[in-house]
Design a protein around this motif. Structure first.
Motif, mmCIF file in Angstrom:
data_model
loop_
_atom_site.group_PDB
_atom_site.id
_atom_site.type_symbol
_atom_site.label_atom_id
_atom_site.label_comp_id
_atom_site.label_asym_id
_atom_site.label_seq_id
_atom_site.Cartn_x
_atom_site.Cartn_y
_atom_site.Cartn_z
ATOM 1 N N LEU A 193 3.020 6.044 -11.598
ATOM 2 C CA LEU A 193 3.521 6.681 -10.380
ATOM 3 C C LEU A 193 2.405 7.379 -9.609
ATOM 4 O O LEU A 193 2.397 7.389 -8.372
ATOM 5 C CB LEU A 193 4.627 7.679 -10.741
ATOM 6 N N LEU A 194 1.467 7.978 -10.359
ATOM 7 C CA LEU A 194 0.342 8.642 -9.695
ATOM 8 C C LEU A 194 -0.511 7.639 -8.926
ATOM 9 O O LEU A 194 -0.932 7.908 -7.793
ATOM 10 C CB LEU A 194 -0.496 9.380 -10.734
ATOM 11 N N LEU A 203 0.526 4.774 -7.707
ATOM 12 C CA LEU A 203 1.304 4.358 -6.536
ATOM 13 C C LEU A 203 1.274 5.427 -5.456
ATOM 14 O O LEU A 203 1.165 5.107 -4.251
ATOM 15 C CB LEU A 203 2.742 4.060 -6.963
ATOM 16 N N ALA A 204 1.381 6.697 -5.858
ATOM 17 C CA ALA A 204 1.365 7.784 -4.869
ATOM 18 C C ALA A 204 0.018 7.854 -4.162
ATOM 19 O O ALA A 204 -0.054 8.000 -2.923
ATOM 20 C CB ALA A 204 1.683 9.109 -5.564
ATOM 21 N N MET A 205 -1.075 7.766 -4.935
ATOM 22 C CA MET A 205 -2.407 7.810 -4.310
ATOM 23 C C MET A 205 -2.605 6.620 -3.377
ATOM 24 O O MET A 205 -3.143 6.775 -2.270
ATOM 25 C CB MET A 205 -3.476 7.818 -5.404
ATOM 26 N N GLY A 221 -0.271 4.987 -1.814
ATOM 27 C CA GLY A 221 0.553 5.211 -0.627
ATOM 28 C C GLY A 221 -0.061 6.214 0.332
ATOM 29 O O GLY A 221 -0.050 6.012 1.561
ATOM 30 N N VAL A 222 -0.613 7.305 -0.214
ATOM 31 C CA VAL A 222 -1.225 8.324 0.655
ATOM 32 C C VAL A 222 -2.437 7.760 1.382
ATOM 33 O O VAL A 222 -2.600 7.935 2.605
ATOM 34 C CB VAL A 222 -1.614 9.564 -0.192
#
Length: 457
Positions: free
Chosen positions: A27-28, A30-32, A34-35
């Protein structure tokens, strides 16, 4: 045990925690991603000036032709810089003087061109402000075409792979931290679970001591994890209900035995008044078994509820009296009886009533299972034991422990309720002794009562 299907709580926890950490890492990422993608799409990252954009794009594009000349291979990033930078220019040359150029270099660089051959790396700003792009960047760099010098403007913006490369150290650091956390999980979780569940070990030890003869036993809840306390309380509640039911069962048996004594005595008296014959003998034997069974039930209740009152007991006199009492029944069933004592008196400390009942049960058991043939022998030894032997079919070796269990019968459909030998075992246990099957002089059964404390005279 497999990690995929753990059987123990600690490995189940380790697996789930490790899986959760892996999911957090995914998830981390994917979050990075995405950002960074969102910032790139909005131009928050791509709008900044990055002086080395052209240098890095040229490094990927430069190559050699068939005759050794410098050439530029098609490269998407280089095409993008051509479209985005007004007045785009560059000079790529090697130490042999071969070069490939594009665009027009600033006039300010003309006086400096010859002197730049010996410059390894430099940023030329001229008279521009600090915030303005540099006038030019010069650098010798290793490429697919060999070592070449690149001279180009300092304009450009960050490329996507450059942004990703900038975030990679942070990603690696995060991966290292999560990896260390996973290792710590595998090392620490089993220890923590073992310490947390230490109270269950005491519960298990107490549960091993639960027995039908120990009413009131409860599992301790001290030191047990709070999640397990409801289970312990439920088990204790079940034990309490079982105790109440067992007490009611014992009271019923005692009351039934007391109530049966009167009609059994009446039936025995009426049968005794019948004319002699085979039917009378069989009826008397049946009534004797009923009398013995009633006595066994009462004795079991008395052993459960009363404290034994010990006093000196003469084993010789006790055995002789039992033989005399049951001799008529044995003779009627087709047996002979013998009695032997190594001395005139052997004293032990015990409850005479209970011991008399134990010996009577052994003799009655020999009458019931001795095959109605041979001799029932009762012997008393100086060593402090009494044995009762018959000439029947004997007891198989694999059954010599089970016969002392309550309601166990050696043969299906046999006589008795299977309580006699259990009662004998309990009485001997009460006296600190034991009962066991021993080898006799014949192939029949031979059961011995062994007393630990004795007084010889």
């Amino acid at each position: 045990m497999s990690i995929r299907h753990p059987r123990s709580l600690k490995w189940r926890l380790v697996t789930w925690v490790a899986a959760a950490q892996g999911a957090m890492f995914a998830l981390l990422i994917l979050a990075m991603t995405g950002v960074v993608g969102a910032l790139w799409m909005r131009g928050s990252i791509s709008s900044g000036i990055y002086e080395r954009s052209t240098i890095e794009a040229l490094t990927e594009a430069v190559g050699r032709g068939a005759r050794g000349e410098l050439i530029l291979r098609p490269a998407p990033e280089l095409e993008r810089l051509r479209r985005e930078i007004q007045g785009f220019w560059f000079i790529v040359r090697d130490s042999q003087g071969r070069e490939v150029t594009e665009g027009q270099a600033p006039a300010e660089l003309t006086p400096l061109m010859k002197g730049l051959d010996t410059v390894e790396s430099a940023v030329l700003r001229g008279n521009r402000g600090d915030d303005a792009p540099s006038l030019a960047i010069v650098q010798w760099i290793d490429t697919a075409a060999g070592r070449v010098q690149m001279l180009t403007g300092g304009q450009g913006r960050l490329l996507l792979h450059q942004v990703v490369a900038a975030f990679l150290p942070m990603l690696y650091l995060t991966l290292l931290i999560i990896g260390l956390m996973t290792v710590a999980t595998f090392l620490v979780t089993p220890f923590v679970v073992q310490r947390a569940l230490a109270g269950l070990g005491r519960v298990a030890d107490e549960a091993k001591r639960i027995d039908i003869t120990r009413s009131g036993t409860r599992l301790p809840a001290v030191g047990v994890p709070v999640e397990i306390v409801p289970l312990v309380n439920a088990v204790n509640g079940a034990l309490a209900r079982l105790d109440r039911g067992y007490e009611g069962h014992k009271r019923f048996l005692a009351d039934a035995a007391h109530e049966l004594r009167t009609p059994i005595a009446i039936l025995t008296t009426r049968i005794s008044a019948l004319q002699p014959g085979p039917e009378k003998i069989r009826l008397l034997e049946d009534m004797t078994r009923l009398t013995v069974l009633t006595g066994q039930l009462l004795d079991l209740q008395r052993l459960d509820r009363e404290q034994a009152s010990f006093a000196p007991v003469d084993l010789v006199a006790l055995a002789e009296r039992s033989v005399l009492d049951l001799a008529p029944l044995a003779f009627t069933a087709g047996y002979e009886m013998s009695f032997e004592a190594e001395t005139g008196e052997i004293r032990v400390d015990g409850d005479e009533t209970a011991l008399d009942r134990a010996l009577m049960n052994l003799i009655q058991n020999a009458i019931d299972h001795g095959g109605r043939r041979g001799t029932i022998a009762v012997r008393v030894a100086k060593a402090g034991w009494i044995e009762v032997c018959d000439d029947g079919d004997g007891i198989p070796p694999d059954q010599r422990e089970q016969i002392f269990e309550p309601f166990h019968r050696l043969r299906q459909g046999g006589r008795g309720a299977g309580l006699g030998l259990d009662l004998v075992r309990r009485i001997m246990g009460l006296h600190g002794g034991r009962v066991e099957v021993v080898a006799g002089s014949s192939a029949g059964a031979c059961i011995r009562l062994i007393f630990p404390r004795q007084r010889s005279s």
